[in-house]
Design an enzyme around this catalytic site. Sequence first.
Site, PDB file in Angstrom:
ATOM      1  N   SER A 563      23.852  20.917  44.135  1.00 28.08           N
ATOM      2  CA  SER A 563      23.097  20.948  42.959  1.00 28.08           C
ATOM      3  C   SER A 563      21.791  20.572  43.216  1.00 28.08           C
ATOM      4  O   SER A 563      20.933  21.137  43.805  1.00 28.08           O
ATOM      5  CB  SER A 563      23.657  19.806  41.996  1.00 28.08           C
ATOM      6  OG  SER A 563      23.261  19.772  40.624  1.00 28.08           O
ATOM      7  N   HIS A 678      30.390  23.455  37.257  1.00 30.71           N
ATOM      8  CA  HIS A 678      29.393  22.830  38.287  1.00 30.71           C
ATOM      9  C   HIS A 678      29.764  22.556  39.355  1.00 30.71           C
ATOM     10  O   HIS A 678      29.399  22.012  40.375  1.00 30.71           O
ATOM     11  CB  HIS A 678      28.406  21.784  37.566  1.00 30.71           C
ATOM     12  CG  HIS A 678      27.325  21.317  38.434  1.00 30.71           C
ATOM     13  ND1 HIS A 678      26.261  22.493  38.895  1.00 30.71           N
ATOM     14  CD2 HIS A 678      26.968  20.113  38.613  1.00 30.71           C
ATOM     15  CE1 HIS A 678      25.406  21.900  39.511  1.00 30.71           C
ATOM     16  NE2 HIS A 678      25.625  20.400  39.356  1.00 30.71           N
TER      17      HIS A 678
END
Length: 706
Positions: A563, A678
Site C-alpha cells: 500500500s 486491499h
Amino acid sequence: MKKSHLLLASAAAILATAISPGLTSSATAQEESETAMSDDPYLWLEEVEGKQALEWVEDQNTRSLAILEGDERFEPMKAEALAILNSNERIQTAALRGDYAYNFWQDETNKRGLWRRMPIEDYLDGNRDWDVILDIDALAEEEGENWVYKGTDCLAPDYERCIITLSRGGSDAAVRREFDIATKSFVEDGFMLEEAKATTAWIDQDTMLSGMDLGEGTMTDSGYARTVRLWKRGQAIADAPVIFEGETSDVGVYPWADHAGDKAWAGIIRSVTFYEREYYLMDDAGELNQLPLPPKASMVGITGGQFIISLQQDWDHQGEKWPTGALVAMDPETYAVTGLFEPTERQALDGVSAADGVIYAELLDNIKGKVLKFTPGADGWVQETIALPETGVVSVVSVNESKGDLLVNFESPLTPETLYHVTADSLEPETLATSPAFFDAGGMVTRQYEATSTDGTKIPYFVIGKESVLENGPAPTVQYGYGGFQVSILPTYSGLTGKLWLERDGVYVIANIRGGGEFGPKWHQAGLKGNRQIIYDDFFAVSEDLAARGITSPDHLGILGGSNGGLLTGVSMVQRPDLYNAVGIGVPLLDMLRFDKLLAGASWVGEYGDPDNPEERPFLEQISPYQNLDEDADYPVPFIFTSTKDDRVHPGHARKFGARLEEYGHSFLYYENTEGGHSASANREQSARRYALQYVYFLRQLKDAE
C-alpha cells in the site's frame, strides 16, 4: 468508535528547488495534469475489468508464476504457510460484548469462516465449544455469492441485532444486512444496503444513521458518502431524510453512535481531509451541534458522560494549553476539558479503548508496549499500568463496554502471542492462552539499533535472525517499512516470516521511519506532503546502517512494503537501486500524478499533496515512481503484486509500473490475484500462496545469488 489507532536530502532543499512562488498558475498545473494523462500510453490498464487489461494481467501472471511456482521450494513453503494459517492451535481471540464472547474463525474446513459465540464465563474457563451463529461458507454456497466476511456492528446493550457486512471477493464496497442472533437468521425486510462503500450506526432497534451511495451528488470525490440520513425501520434508504451534507471535496461524512452507560449518543463526523475533521453531536430534539474541537483531533470513546479526545495538534482551549499527542476528557455540556495523559518525546498513544467507567490506552514507550488504565477519581483521572510483560508489543484485543474487563495480547518477534484477561477492578492479568511456536527460534535474537538520517534524526530499527547468521554476514535480509498515515510498525511475532524466512537463514528488519506513529503525531507529520523525502531518506539510512554493521550488503538486501509501503519500496527502487537486490512492491501507489483520480485516492491528498496544486505538484513529479523510471538504469528485479478486487488502491498503479518496466526492457515479476481486496487475498489459501511467492522471490534474489 471504541478504539482509535492514532485511522530530504533535506526537505527544505527539495522544496526550494522544486517549488518557486509564481512559477506556475493553478490553470497551468491543471493543464500539466491533463497533458500527463494524454501522454500516458498505459491508461487502458486502469480499466479494472477491461478485456485488454485482463489479458495483460493473465500474460504477466502466467510468465511470473511459472518462475516462482516452478521453484522447488514453492510448494513446501506454501504448505508450511497454510499449516500455520489453518492451525487449530492458534489462539481463539474474542470480542467481549455484554455476557458473550464472539469469535470469527477460519481453518482448512471453514475457508470463508464461522461467526460464533459462547458465554464469557465459559470462554474464560477455557471452553472452546462455540455456538455457530453464521456459517459464511454455507451462506456463500446457498446464495451463489463469493462472500468475504467483513465484520459486524451489534446494537448495545443486548447485542442481539446486528448489521453484518459481506463483501464480494474482498473489496471495500460491501453489502450490509440486518441479522437476528436469537434466530440465527437475517431479518426479513430488515435494514439492508446494497453493495457500496456505506456506513451505518445504530441509534435504537428501529433507527439508524447511514451514509450510502444513492447516485449523483451523494458521494465525495474520494468515493465515500457525502450525506447522512436518519433511517427508520421499514423505510427505503432513498426515502430517509438527509440530516447532514458535506462537500464533494471532503473525504467523507460518517455517522457515529455510542451506547455508553444508560444513554445513547449519536452524531456525525465530517472528514474535511484525511487528518482534519468536525464532530457533531445530535441532541434530544435531533439537532446537530458542532463540538468545539480542533481540526486534528479524534473522539475515541465516551465514559461517565465524558468525551475522550486524542489530540494530533496543540490546542488552546478555555485558557488552557494541551500538547500534540495528549489524551483529554471533555464535558459535552460545558466543554470543560481535563487531562488524562501527555506523552514524552519518545512516547505515543497507539490506541485508546473506552468502557463504562474506565479508559484503556496502548502506550508505546521507545517502541516498547504498555497498557495504561484511567479511571475517574475525586481529584481527577487516576492513571495505573496493567502488569504485563515488558520489552514486547502489547495490544488491547477487546474491551467489554458494559463491564470494563479486557482481553490484551503480548508478543515479541521471537515470543509467540499470549492472551490475557484483566478484570475491571484489577491490574493483574490472568493468562488465558498461549500460541504455539510456529517456527524454531533456537539461536535467534532480536536487536534494536539506530541509524542516522540525513537531518541527524535517529531512526530506530529492529533486526531479527539467527545470531550465527548475523555474526557471519552479509546475510540475505528483508527490510520492511511503511512510513505513512501515522501507522506504527511494531516488532510482532510472525509465524509465517519465522518459518518461511528466518529458519532458512534469512534476516528480517523492521524500520521505524518517520511518517509512522511510533513516536506520536509529530513523527508522522514530519513527513507530510512536500516533506516526504525525509521518510525515504530514513529508510535508506537504515539500509546503509545495516551494511555498515556488516549484517548485510546491497547484493543481499531486499525491501518489502504494501500500500503506502508499496510506494515506499517503489520510490526506493527508483531513487536508490544501488542499495538493493530485491524489491517487493505490494498493492502499491506508484503513479503519484494520478493517484487522486483513482478510487479512494482523493482522500489521501492530505498525506501526499495535490497533483493539481501548483505548489505541491513539483514534489510529486520528483518522487513518483511511475514517471521516474529510467530506461537506462540498472534496477533490481522487483516482485510486484496486487489484486483486481482492490477498490482502495487501484491495481492500475501496479499494472502501469510493470508495463513501463516492460517497455524499457527491465526484468520484473508480477502477480495479480483476481480477488482479495486491499489485502491481496480473500482466504487463507490465497494468503499462503502469496507468502510463498514472496519468500521464494527473496530467496532467489538474495540467497541464491551468494
